[in-house]
Design an enzyme around this catalytic site. Structure first.
Site, PDB file in Angstrom:
ATOM      1  N   LEU A 193      36.519  37.444  51.947  1.00 39.14           N
ATOM      2  CA  LEU A 193      35.251  37.442  51.198  1.00 39.14           C
ATOM      3  C   LEU A 193      35.131  38.588  50.200  1.00 39.14           C
ATOM      4  CD1 LEU A 193      32.819  36.864  54.231  1.00 39.14           C
ATOM      5  CD2 LEU A 193      34.124  35.169  52.945  1.00 39.14           C
TER       6      LEU A 193
ATOM      7  N   TRP B 248      32.386  41.138  47.757  1.00 41.86           N
ATOM      8  CA  TRP B 248      31.226  41.950  48.123  1.00 41.86           C
ATOM      9  C   TRP B 248      29.941  41.561  47.395  1.00 41.86           C
ATOM     10  CZ3 TRP B 248      29.850  43.740  43.462  1.00 41.86           C
ATOM     11  CH2 TRP B 248      30.853  44.058  42.539  1.00 41.86           C
TER      12      TRP B 248
ATOM     13  N   LYS C   4      37.415  37.956  57.126  1.00 39.00           N
ATOM     14  CA  LYS C   4      37.709  39.304  56.652  1.00 39.00           C
ATOM     15  C   LYS C   4      36.720  39.581  55.524  1.00 39.00           C
ATOM     16  CE  LYS C   4      39.772  42.399  53.900  1.00 39.00           C
ATOM     17  NZ  LYS C   4      38.590  43.195  53.504  1.00 39.00           N
TER      18      LYS C   4
ATOM     19  N   TYR D  93      51.723  35.844  49.147  1.00 37.71           N
ATOM     20  CA  TYR D  93      51.817  36.000  50.606  1.00 37.71           C
ATOM     21  C   TYR D  93      52.199  34.670  51.249  1.00 37.71           C
ATOM     22  CZ  TYR D  93      48.806  40.173  49.787  1.00 37.71           C
ATOM     23  OH  TYR D  93      48.261  41.341  49.340  1.00 37.71           O
TER      24      TYR D  93
ATOM     25  N   GLU E 187      38.833  30.882  44.936  1.00 43.21           N
ATOM     26  CA  GLU E 187      37.600  30.909  44.127  1.00 43.21           C
ATOM     27  C   GLU E 187      37.593  32.283  43.480  1.00 43.21           C
ATOM     28  OE1 GLU E 187      35.768  28.429  43.605  1.00 43.21           O
ATOM     29  OE2 GLU E 187      35.964  27.098  45.325  1.00 43.21           O
ATOM     30  N   CYS E 188      37.923  32.330  42.205  1.00 40.93           N
ATOM     31  CA  CYS E 188      38.174  33.644  41.579  1.00 40.93           C
ATOM     32  C   CYS E 188      37.156  33.970  40.484  1.00 40.93           C
ATOM     33  CB  CYS E 188      39.598  33.682  41.064  1.00 40.93           C
ATOM     34  SG  CYS E 188      40.807  33.490  42.389  1.00 40.93           S
TER      35      CYS E 188
ATOM     36  N   CYS F 154      30.086  35.792  39.893  1.00 38.95           N
ATOM     37  CA  CYS F 154      31.279  35.145  39.333  1.00 38.95           C
ATOM     38  C   CYS F 154      30.937  34.216  38.177  1.00 38.95           C
ATOM     39  CB  CYS F 154      32.015  34.379  40.418  1.00 38.95           C
ATOM     40  SG  CYS F 154      30.955  33.205  41.282  1.00 38.95           S
TER      41      CYS F 154
ATOM     42  N   LYS G  22      34.149  51.455  35.975  1.00 35.68           N
ATOM     43  CA  LYS G  22      34.804  50.342  35.267  1.00 35.68           C
ATOM     44  C   LYS G  22      33.816  49.725  34.262  1.00 35.68           C
ATOM     45  CE  LYS G  22      36.313  45.706  36.119  1.00 35.68           C
ATOM     46  NZ  LYS G  22      36.322  44.612  37.059  1.00 35.68           N
TER      47      LYS G  22
ATOM     48  N   GLU H  95      36.538  39.975  32.490  1.00 35.40           N
ATOM     49  CA  GLU H  95      35.375  39.948  33.379  1.00 35.40           C
ATOM     50  C   GLU H  95      34.929  41.392  33.640  1.00 35.40           C
ATOM     51  OE1 GLU H  95      35.972  38.876  37.561  1.00 35.40           O
ATOM     52  OE2 GLU H  95      34.170  37.628  37.445  1.00 35.40           O
TER      53      GLU H  95
HETATM   54  P1  NAD Z   1      38.579  41.545  45.301  1.00 37.46           P
HETATM   55  O1  NAD Z   1      39.580  40.538  44.849  1.00 37.46           O
HETATM   56  O2  NAD Z   1      38.799  42.959  44.981  1.00 37.46           O
HETATM   57  O3  NAD Z   1      38.408  41.490  46.897  1.00 37.46           O
HETATM   58  C1  NAD Z   1      38.155  40.270  47.564  1.00 37.46           C
HETATM   59  C2  NAD Z   1      38.674  40.384  48.987  1.00 37.46           C
HETATM   60  O4  NAD Z   1      40.094  40.529  48.963  1.00 37.46           O
HETATM   61  C3  NAD Z   1      38.120  41.595  49.747  1.00 37.46           C
HETATM   62  O5  NAD Z   1      37.831  41.216  51.065  1.00 37.46           O
HETATM   63  C4  NAD Z   1      39.271  42.585  49.682  1.00 37.46           C
HETATM   64  O6  NAD Z   1      39.315  43.498  50.749  1.00 37.46           O
HETATM   65  C5  NAD Z   1      40.476  41.657  49.729  1.00 37.46           C
HETATM   66  N1  NAD Z   1      41.663  42.268  49.135  1.00 37.46           N
HETATM   67  C6  NAD Z   1      41.707  43.203  48.152  1.00 37.46           C
HETATM   68  N2  NAD Z   1      42.981  43.549  47.882  1.00 37.46           N
HETATM   69  C7  NAD Z   1      43.763  42.807  48.706  1.00 37.46           C
HETATM   70  C8  NAD Z   1      45.171  42.695  48.902  1.00 37.46           C
HETATM   71  N3  NAD Z   1      46.033  43.430  48.205  1.00 37.46           N
HETATM   72  N4  NAD Z   1      45.617  41.820  49.825  1.00 37.46           N
HETATM   73  C9  NAD Z   1      44.755  41.080  50.542  1.00 37.46           C
HETATM   74  N5  NAD Z   1      43.425  41.149  50.426  1.00 37.46           N
HETATM   75  C10 NAD Z   1      42.929  41.988  49.505  1.00 37.46           C
HETATM   76  O7  NAD Z   1      37.189  40.983  44.755  1.00 37.46           O
HETATM   77  P2  NAD Z   1      35.765  41.681  44.850  1.00 37.46           P
HETATM   78  O8  NAD Z   1      35.808  42.853  43.939  1.00 37.46           O
HETATM   79  O9  NAD Z   1      35.365  41.840  46.259  1.00 37.46           O
HETATM   80  O10 NAD Z   1      34.808  40.546  44.253  1.00 37.46           O
HETATM   81  C11 NAD Z   1      34.615  40.368  42.916  1.00 37.46           C
HETATM   82  C12 NAD Z   1      35.431  39.201  42.378  1.00 37.46           C
HETATM   83  O11 NAD Z   1      35.123  38.026  43.129  1.00 37.46           O
HETATM   84  C13 NAD Z   1      35.083  38.865  40.942  1.00 37.46           C
HETATM   85  O12 NAD Z   1      36.255  38.635  40.212  1.00 37.46           O
HETATM   86  C14 NAD Z   1      34.264  37.582  41.064  1.00 37.46           C
HETATM   87  O13 NAD Z   1      34.272  36.784  39.924  1.00 37.46           O
HETATM   88  C15 NAD Z   1      34.900  36.930  42.244  1.00 37.46           C
HETATM   89  N6  NAD Z   1      33.993  35.953  42.874  1.00 37.46           N
HETATM   90  C16 NAD Z   1      34.251  34.619  42.708  1.00 37.46           C
HETATM   91  C17 NAD Z   1      33.400  33.664  43.263  1.00 37.46           C
HETATM   92  C18 NAD Z   1      33.670  32.194  43.096  1.00 37.46           C
HETATM   93  O14 NAD Z   1      33.071  31.392  43.821  1.00 37.46           O
HETATM   94  N7  NAD Z   1      34.555  31.794  42.192  1.00 37.46           N
HETATM   95  C19 NAD Z   1      32.271  34.070  43.992  1.00 37.46           C
HETATM   96  C20 NAD Z   1      32.033  35.446  44.151  1.00 37.46           C
HETATM   97  C21 NAD Z   1      32.916  36.376  43.581  1.00 37.46           C
END
Ligand code: NAD
Length: 493
Positions: A161, A163, A187, A251, A263-264, A297, A347, A396
């Site tokens: 998930l 944040w 997680k 992975y 979902e990015c 997002c 940032k 973004e």
């Molecule tokens: P992030 O990618 O930094 O982290 C997401 C999750 O991945 C966290 O739980 C984090 O601990 C984990 N993570 C980080 N590095 C990792 C690694 N090397 N290996 C495995 N897991 C790892 O994203 P964020 O900063 O928490 O959230 C913001 C992003 O999420 C933005 O890009 C936003 O657009 C996207 N988002 C997308 C949607 C959607 O539905 N498309 C919804 C909400 C947020």
């Protein structure tokens, strides 16, 4: 025991909030990570510093529970009863959950109380109600054979998930995956794990078996990666940045080829045509651009405006922003709280700096709020004269910085809208129905809103095109498809 929001605020002040790992029959030896509230940069509690052993333990229990059938083999109606009880418990604890997300993520309390937590609860009710209405199929065969197409849960599901909507993202993944009979390991983001911890506790109270739902808190590299690489996890459903989404594909490729749903990120366009009703559009444009501090997002962060109405629109947007109070998110009047943490604040700030350097014209905002204590506050900021080759147009920000760009023809508007490697959402404003059809068809994005801003609701699938993600959708009955596999069974005489 139910805690009021004031009690949560007090616990946060005293640094006493806690989110440990919740894994059946496992005592974690993990250390602790400080939770720092973005409101005032103060430690409000701790989360477990989970590791690969915790993931191993969680997967083992999840697998045993899945194969044992304690949850996976229950009838849909039985699972529905437990999930309805869980939903009711969430409802009873809604104020507590809202307060946790507020202090943990810096989200405005009014939003948490009125939007995030009600949507979280609705999601759990909706999937609980839906699960005993999802049918398999019978193939159109000759009479001496029968071909069944049967839905089965997949097995062990990892839910990773972000944040920005801590409780809601938990619900989007856990509600369909768990209700469908899988064993789910959550997680949460290391910055916002508190509400997830509380919700898992409430799920156990409702009767969800401990092995069917576990929580492993901690950093991405220490917890997310071992989950992504685990040989006995069947699928990871990930929401987060495109960068980390890529890691999960790697992975999977380097381990057991587990299914990955992504979902990015996004860089969604909002288009305002010359015939748009500007006054009606303004509140929607502002909500799309700045709701949730733009930590969203589907944030409409690129505003493409017909050159003949641009000046009028910018004046109205500036005026409209006056009612958006920036400040401490515990204040019910506030609609813009702090950025989630210092690194993210820096940032966002760097996008403001680079846009000024690259020739963007600052229309409003651009400042940090130094009068609000030591939290990470950024004013809603609008830049005009942004061109498609500028950093702000293509990347973004995930913070309140809106890029404005003008166009003259419909084709130019659609081309600009599609000039992005993201394709999550888009919105546009016009009074012309012919134009609306053409533009909606022309834009490459998963969710398109006409004359408003919407991400859809629980009934409609949500997900992106292009590098905004693939592999499945959140929300709608379509979300079940992520967590169900179809088996074909032939009965022959
Ligand atoms: P992030 O990618 O930094 O982290 C997401 C999750 O991945 C966290 O739980 C984090 O601990 C984990 N993570 C980080 N590095 C990792 C690694 N090397 N290996 C495995 N897991 C790892 O994203 P964020 O900063 O928490 O959230 C913001 C992003 O999420 C933005 O890009 C936003 O657009 C996207 N988002 C997308 C949607 C959607 O539905 N498309 C919804 C909400 C947020």
């Amino acid at each position: 025991m139910i805690k009021t929001k004031e009690e949560i605020f007090q616990l946060a002040k005293d640094g006493k909030l806690w989110a440990g790992n919740l894994i059946a029959e496992h005592t974690s030896s993990a250390g602790k990570i400080e939770c720092v509230s973005p409101i005032d940069n103060v430690v409000i509690g701790y989360i477990a510093d989970g590791n690969a052993q915790d993931i191993d333990a969680a997967v083992k229990v999840a697998r045993n529970t899945f194969e044992g059938g304690e949850w996976s083999q229950k009838s849909p109606a039985e699972r529905k009863a437990v999930m309805l009880k869980f939903s009711a418990l969430l409802e009873t604890h809604s104020e507590e959950l809202a307060a946790l997300d507020c202090v943990d993520a810096g989200k405005p309390i009014t939003e948490c109380l009125n939007t995030d937590i009600p949507a979280t609860i609705d999601t759990f009710y909706w999937y609980a109600e839906a699960i005993d209405k999802v049918f398999g199929k019978i193939a159109p065969t000759a009479n001496d054979v029968m071909g069944l197409i049967v839905n089965e849960p997949i097995g062990v599901v990892g839910a990773v998930l972000p944040w920005n909507f801590p409780a809601q993202m938990f619900a989007w993944k856990v509600a369909p995956a768990l209700t469908a009979g899988n064993s789910v390991i959550v997680k949460p983001a290391e910055l916002t794990s508190l509400s997830a911890y509380r919700m898992v506790e409430l799920a156990y109270e409702a009767g969800v078996p401990k092995g069917a739902l576990s929580l492993v808190c901690g950093f991405g590299e220490k917890v997310g990666e071992p989950l992504g690489r685990h040989m006995d996890v069947d699928i990871v459903s990930f929401t987060g940045s495109t960068e980390v989404g890529r890691y999960f594909l790697k992975y999977s490729a380097e381990s057991n080829l587990k299914e990955i749903v992504l979902e990015c990120g996004g860089k969604s366009p909002q288009i305002v045509f010359e015939d748009a009703d500007l006054d009606a559009a303004v509140p929607h444009i502002l909500a799309s651009a700045f709701w949730n501090m733009s930590e969203n997002c589907s944030c409409g962060s690129r505003l493409l405006v017909h050159e003949n109405v641009k000046d009028a629109l910018l004046t109205k947007l500036k005026e409209g922003l006056k009612s958006w109070k920036v400040g401490n998110p515990l204040d019910p009047e506030v609609s813009i709280g702090p950025m989630v943490e210092e690194a993210h604040f820096n940032k966002v700030k760097s996008f403001i700096d680079v846009t000024l350097k690259e020739g963007g014209k600052l229309i409003t905002g651009g400042n940090i709020h130094s009068d609000l204590g030591s939290g990470w506050y950024v004013e809603p900021t609008i830049f005009d004269h942004v061109t498609k080759d500028m950093t702000l147009f293509q990347n973004e920000v995930f913070g309140p910085v809106l890029a404005v760009c003008s166009f003259t023809t419909d084709d130019e508007a659609v081309t600009l809208a599609n000039d992005s490697h993201y394709g999550l959402a888009a919105s546009f404003y016009t009074e012309n129905l012919k134009r609306a059809f053409k533009v909606a068809n022309g834009i490459k994005a998963g969710t398109i809103s006409v004359n408003g801003f919407s991400e859809g609701d629980i009934t409609t699938p949500f997900g992106g095109f292009k590098q905004s993600g693939f592999g499945g959708k959140d929300n709608g009955l379509e979300a079940f498809e992520q967590y169900i596999q179809q088996k074909v069974i032939w009965y022959m005489n």
